[in-house]
Structure formats: C-alpha cells, structure tokens
Scaffold this motif. Structure first.
Motif, mmCIF file in Angstrom:
data_model
loop_
_atom_site.group_PDB
_atom_site.id
_atom_site.type_symbol
_atom_site.label_atom_id
_atom_site.label_comp_id
_atom_site.label_asym_id
_atom_site.label_seq_id
_atom_site.Cartn_x
_atom_site.Cartn_y
_atom_site.Cartn_z
ATOM 1 N N GLU A 189 0.933 -1.595 -0.131
ATOM 2 C CA GLU A 189 0.123 -0.078 -0.298
ATOM 3 C C GLU A 189 1.011 1.158 0.067
ATOM 4 O O GLU A 189 0.509 1.964 -0.572
ATOM 5 C CB GLU A 189 -0.573 0.192 1.508
ATOM 6 N N GLN A 190 1.900 1.129 0.767
ATOM 7 C CA GLN A 190 3.125 2.099 0.559
ATOM 8 C C GLN A 190 3.692 2.321 -0.738
ATOM 9 O O GLN A 190 3.646 4.242 -1.023
ATOM 10 C CB GLN A 190 4.326 1.813 1.787
ATOM 11 N N GLU A 191 3.627 1.611 -1.464
ATOM 12 C CA GLU A 191 3.799 1.523 -2.612
ATOM 13 C C GLU A 191 3.267 2.181 -3.361
ATOM 14 O O GLU A 191 3.536 3.456 -4.205
ATOM 15 C CB GLU A 191 4.628 0.431 -3.396
ATOM 16 N N ARG A 192 2.073 1.944 -3.899
ATOM 17 C CA ARG A 192 1.097 2.067 -4.268
ATOM 18 C C ARG A 192 1.065 4.013 -4.423
ATOM 19 O O ARG A 192 0.243 4.163 -5.251
ATOM 20 C CB ARG A 192 -0.064 1.528 -4.079
ATOM 21 N N ALA A 193 0.545 4.318 -2.859
ATOM 22 C CA ALA A 193 0.685 5.093 -2.652
ATOM 23 C C ALA A 193 1.508 6.861 -2.696
ATOM 24 O O ALA A 193 1.283 7.924 -2.890
ATOM 25 C CB ALA A 193 -0.025 5.501 -1.173
ATOM 26 N N LYS A 194 2.733 6.348 -3.383
ATOM 27 C CA LYS A 194 4.077 6.905 -3.468
ATOM 28 C C LYS A 194 3.369 7.458 -4.623
ATOM 29 O O LYS A 194 3.536 7.265 -5.608
ATOM 30 C CB LYS A 194 5.649 6.349 -3.248
ATOM 31 N N PRO A 195 3.451 9.137 -4.565
ATOM 32 C CA PRO A 195 3.283 9.899 -6.207
ATOM 33 C C PRO A 195 4.410 9.599 -6.948
ATOM 34 O O PRO A 195 5.614 9.256 -7.082
ATOM 35 C CB PRO A 195 3.491 11.143 -5.295
ATOM 36 N N LEU A 196 4.305 9.291 -8.688
ATOM 37 C CA LEU A 196 4.599 8.809 -9.418
ATOM 38 C C LEU A 196 5.588 10.572 -9.750
ATOM 39 O O LEU A 196 4.846 12.192 -9.764
ATOM 40 C CB LEU A 196 3.931 8.645 -10.921
ATOM 41 N N PRO A 197 6.364 11.151 -10.396
ATOM 42 C CA PRO A 197 7.563 12.417 -10.254
ATOM 43 C C PRO A 197 6.514 12.353 -11.834
ATOM 44 O O PRO A 197 5.477 11.758 -12.328
ATOM 45 C CB PRO A 197 9.035 11.860 -10.691
ATOM 46 N N ARG A 198 7.015 14.561 -12.007
ATOM 47 C CA ARG A 198 6.471 14.726 -13.576
ATOM 48 C C ARG A 198 6.694 13.713 -14.779
ATOM 49 O O ARG A 198 6.046 13.904 -15.861
ATOM 50 C CB ARG A 198 6.100 15.958 -13.498
ATOM 51 N N TYR A 199 8.168 13.199 -14.657
ATOM 52 C CA TYR A 199 8.684 12.893 -15.776
ATOM 53 C C TYR A 199 9.195 12.088 -14.920
ATOM 54 O O TYR A 199 10.401 11.981 -13.867
ATOM 55 C CB TYR A 199 8.996 14.171 -16.684
ATOM 56 N N PRO A 200 9.453 10.770 -15.459
ATOM 57 C CA PRO A 200 10.532 9.518 -14.607
ATOM 58 C C PRO A 200 11.897 9.669 -15.177
ATOM 59 O O PRO A 200 12.222 10.092 -16.120
ATOM 60 C CB PRO A 200 9.938 8.406 -16.204
ATOM 61 N N ARG A 201 12.013 9.535 -13.911
ATOM 62 C CA ARG A 201 13.518 9.723 -13.861
ATOM 63 C C ARG A 201 14.000 8.275 -14.345
ATOM 64 O O ARG A 201 15.255 8.592 -14.517
ATOM 65 C CB ARG A 201 13.669 10.457 -12.353
ATOM 66 N N ARG A 202 13.985 7.695 -13.574
ATOM 67 C CA ARG A 202 14.324 5.751 -13.603
ATOM 68 C C ARG A 202 13.461 5.536 -14.223
ATOM 69 O O ARG A 202 12.305 4.599 -14.455
ATOM 70 C CB ARG A 202 14.701 5.455 -11.923
ATOM 71 N N ALA A 270 11.027 -2.209 -8.646
ATOM 72 C CA ALA A 270 10.333 -1.107 -7.641
ATOM 73 C C ALA A 270 10.861 -0.155 -7.829
ATOM 74 O O ALA A 270 10.584 1.604 -7.295
ATOM 75 C CB ALA A 270 10.954 -1.260 -6.072
ATOM 76 N N GLN A 271 12.464 0.105 -7.841
ATOM 77 C CA GLN A 271 13.564 1.446 -8.332
ATOM 78 C C GLN A 271 12.909 2.488 -9.423
ATOM 79 O O GLN A 271 13.275 3.112 -9.053
ATOM 80 C CB GLN A 271 14.138 1.065 -7.916
ATOM 81 N N ALA A 272 12.131 1.386 -10.372
ATOM 82 C CA ALA A 272 11.837 1.963 -12.023
ATOM 83 C C ALA A 272 11.117 3.439 -11.525
ATOM 84 O O ALA A 272 9.560 3.084 -10.866
ATOM 85 C CB ALA A 272 11.356 1.468 -12.601
ATOM 86 N N ASP A 273 10.908 4.088 -12.448
ATOM 87 C CA ASP A 273 9.210 4.882 -12.668
ATOM 88 C C ASP A 273 8.188 4.911 -13.981
ATOM 89 O O ASP A 273 6.905 4.953 -13.680
ATOM 90 C CB ASP A 273 9.816 6.804 -12.686
ATOM 91 N N LEU A 274 8.820 4.362 -14.734
ATOM 92 C CA LEU A 274 8.750 3.655 -15.401
ATOM 93 C C LEU A 274 8.989 2.586 -15.969
ATOM 94 O O LEU A 274 10.472 2.153 -16.268
ATOM 95 C CB LEU A 274 9.038 4.695 -17.072
ATOM 96 N N ILE A 275 8.185 1.684 -16.418
ATOM 97 C CA ILE A 275 9.372 -0.218 -17.309
ATOM 98 C C ILE A 275 8.447 0.152 -18.860
ATOM 99 O O ILE A 275 7.527 -0.017 -18.970
ATOM 100 C CB ILE A 275 8.649 -0.992 -16.285
ATOM 101 N N VAL A 276 9.597 0.105 -19.774
ATOM 102 C CA VAL A 276 9.186 -0.610 -21.265
ATOM 103 C C VAL A 276 9.982 -1.473 -21.263
ATOM 104 O O VAL A 276 11.125 -2.209 -20.999
ATOM 105 C CB VAL A 276 11.004 0.235 -21.732
ATOM 106 N N MET A 277 9.476 -3.020 -22.313
ATOM 107 C CA MET A 277 9.421 -4.106 -22.022
ATOM 108 C C MET A 277 9.086 -4.311 -23.791
ATOM 109 O O MET A 277 8.135 -3.451 -24.425
ATOM 110 C CB MET A 277 9.154 -4.458 -21.457
ATOM 111 N N ARG A 278 9.059 -5.436 -23.809
ATOM 112 C CA ARG A 278 9.055 -6.436 -24.967
ATOM 113 C C ARG A 278 7.068 -6.965 -24.077
ATOM 114 O O ARG A 278 6.849 -7.085 -23.202
ATOM 115 C CB ARG A 278 9.554 -7.622 -25.370
ATOM 116 N N GLY A 279 6.427 -7.879 -25.250
ATOM 117 C CA GLY A 279 5.665 -8.301 -24.556
ATOM 118 C C GLY A 279 5.676 -10.389 -24.124
ATOM 119 O O GLY A 279 4.643 -10.227 -24.115
ATOM 120 N N SER A 280 6.173 -9.655 -23.316
ATOM 121 C CA SER A 280 6.556 -11.143 -22.269
ATOM 122 C C SER A 280 5.043 -11.701 -21.432
ATOM 123 O O SER A 280 5.375 -9.977 -20.207
ATOM 124 C CB SER A 280 8.250 -11.143 -21.988
#
Length: 382
Positions: A189-202, A270-280
C-alpha cells in the motif's frame, strides 16, 4: 500427504519459471501437500535437450533468426502430433523412472510439451494419475495445450479461456482464475501511494530472461531525447550486453546501467518510475502487480504475437512499437493533464489479484488425492 509433480521448463525463457514459482510457493504454504518441480527437458538426452530447449535462447536473442522461431511455431501448430510423438519418445524412459520413484498423486504441466506426450506415456502404461495444465500464454495458446484427457486446464485470462473453448475444450475441464504472480511482486500500500514524478527519472528497459526485443533502438532514443537514468536488463543476451556497454557507456555511463541476467528483478522494478519492455506475459503481469507505468514495444512471433493487444485492451499498458517515438510517448503519458497514467494504474489494481496463485493452488490440491497403485508405481482404479 498429497504429492504433486510439476513439469516445467527452466530453459525456454523465464515465464515458465515465474509461473511455477508462483504456484509452488502457494502450495508450499498448504498443509498436506508435497511438491516436486522437475524441468521436463531434463528427462531427455543432452543432445535432444539442446535441440528442443537450449536453442530457444540462441534463436530469440537474434532478431535475424526470429523467422526460424516463427517457422517452428507454425509447423508445430499445423502438425502438433509430430512434436507430441517426439517428446513422448525422448522423455519416456526417464519419466517412467521419475513416476516410480516419486509416485505423485497428480501432475501439473507448465509447458505444453509435457501435456499430450506425458498423457500418452501414462496411458500406455496403465497409469491413471490426473494431469492438469497451467497455460502459460495470454491468448495465442499453442494447440499442444488442448488435450481433452486433461483433468483440469487452467486458462490465465478470459481471452485464453474463450480461445480454448473455441478449440474444442470442454467447459467442464477449463478453469479461469486469473494470472498468478509471485507474492513478492505485489506492490505494498505504501508503494502504491507513493506519488510518481512529473516525468520518469528512472526507466527500466527489459526483454525477459533472454534479452529479446528492440533494445538498441529504444536505448539510444531514450538516452538521446530524455534526461532519464536508464537501467537496461539484457538477460542472458551476452552479445547485446557487450554491444550496449561499448556503444552507450563511453558517452552516457553516468546515466546508463547495463545489466545481464538479474535475480533481483523485483528490486529493479521497484526502483523504476517507468518500465519499457517487450510483450513477455509474466514480466508484464509482474509490472502490473507492482502498479508500474508500462510501455510495450514489441513481442516475439508465435504465442507472444497478440500479447500487447491483450495487455492494452485491459488498460495495463500502452503500446509504442516505434523506438524513436518513445520519448514523446513518455512525455504524453506523464503529462499531468493526461488521464492515461492514472487510468492505467487503476486498471492494474483492478485486474491483478494477489490471491490468484493461492486459489489455483487450492483447486489443484482439491483435485488430487491418494490413490492405490500397482507395483510399478502406477495409479490404478480402486
């Protein structure tokens, strides 16, 4: 004590491993159930194992060889009986020895290669141990999953369930309980509640255990047109890792990390603001369970081909197959005036079920029981 034999694959990507671990950890939390996990490809000779399993990485890590993977997939789909007979022949002796030593009350196949082939071996031996299947795909289900002798056939999505029925499977043998993900991947719940940055840093760029997909173009585009910190997970693709280290690190070493196969994927996600990947499918579902913004770039031909469409249909990701368009797609996604990101995270929370693996495990346990056996270890009618 109920004994379940799980036949999986450790050599054909990481998806079968992830699914196996999700179900096995749920079964291990139950009383009165003993499991044994076996790589089905270990039941054959080393030469056959290389040809039928170890070549998967060799092919999928090289884009110029993907035509061979597509050809093989289409050939098996057109003539499934050939592959069934091959696996039945090369696995028979060691499989029967395994059955005699472990004497399971049920079998769970997490790879389609070990469905009809194993059922044929047991049928010819007079063994009546029930075999269940855990389909490992979202919608393009290989025909080798569809054996009407299976005791239960678990579809992981509604699309897979409907597809299975269209292929002639009986509703009495089909079950749809959702996509099981290892417990540790569900966001707190703590991770879900964490606000995302205005632009992905990681940003985390990944292509499954084999490091397949359009990595090079995506990596260069992200580093050239964004200010992100980029982590690239190349999996077992050593050639790709070496290439990216040589081309990226001299100029962008302060902003780029190039990793090989990692065992702490949960921490990297967990450390990423955004994940980019193939459709695995498994990696995508793990990202959704972690409630991470997700962009799908491409997919392997065959059973992965339509995965991006299924994931996007449920709002779990957005699609962007053009690497050069990734930076603008990311800017649009993280624009505060754009509701897409909020809707994606809400859709992920609604779609992913933390209790899914436990419910599947309970259904499996309820479906097996102690049975009388003959001297060979084969189950017989009471």
């Amino acid at each position: 004590m109920k004994k379940l034999l799980i036949l999986t694959s450790m050599r054909t990507g990481g998806g079968h491993v992830s699914l196996t671990e999700a179900i096995d950890e749920a079964l291990k939390g139950m009383e009165g159930v003993q499991t044994r996990v076996v790589d089905g490809f270990d039941l054959m000779s080393s030469a056959m194992r290389w040809l039928l399993a170890d070549s998967y990485g060799l092919i999928t890590r090289r884009s110029w060889l993907l035509w061979l993977w597509r050809l093989g997939y289409r050939t098996v789909e057109a003539h499934p009986g050939i592959s069934v007979r091959v696996f039945e022949t090369v696995c028979r002796r060691r499989f029967l020895a395994l059955m005699a030593s472990f004497q399971p009350d049920g079998i769970l196949a997490v790879n389609p290669c070990f469905c009809s082939s194993v059922l044929n071996i047991m049928e010819k031996k007079g063994n009546r141990v029930p075999l269940m299947c855990l389909q490992a795909d979202l919608i393009d289900i290989p025909s080798t999953w569809f054996d009407k002798r299976t005791a239960l056939n678990f579809a992981l999505t509604q699309e897979a369930y409907d597809y299975s029925l269209r292929k002639g499977m009986s509703p009495k043998r089909m079950v749809m309980m959702g996509f099981p993900v290892r417990k540790r991947f569900y966001a707190s719940e703590q991770e879900r509640a964490k606000p995302l940055p205005r632009y992905p840093r990681r940003i985390l760029l990944m292509g499954g255990a084999e490091g397949a997909g359009n990595f090079v173009g995506a990596a260069h585009a992200l580093l050239a047109a964004t200010e992100c910190q980029l982590t690239i997970v190349c999996g077992r693709n050593k050639k790709l890792k070496t290439h990216l280290e040589k081309t990226l690190l001299p100029h962008d070493g302060a902003r780029a990390r190039v990793l090989g196969f990692v065992s702490n994927m949960r921490e990297e996600m967990a450390q990423a603001d955004l994940i980019v990947m193939r459709g695995s499918p498994n990696s995508a579902m793990e990202a959704a369970a972690m409630n991470k913004p997700l962009i799908i770039t491409d997919s392997l031909p065959g059973q992965e081909a339509d995965n991006p469409k299924v994931l996007a249909k449920h709002g779990l990701c957005i699609l962007q197959p053009d690497p050069d368009a990734l930076p603008e797609t990311i800017r649009t996604l993280f624009d505060p005036s754009n509701p897409t990101l909020k809707r994606m995270r809400e859709a992920q929370r609604a779609y992913m079920d933390p209790a899914c693996a436990s419910r599947i495990a309970q259904r499996i346990a309820d479906s097996i029981g102690r049975q009388p056996r003959d001297r060979s270890g084969a189950a017989v009618r009471s």
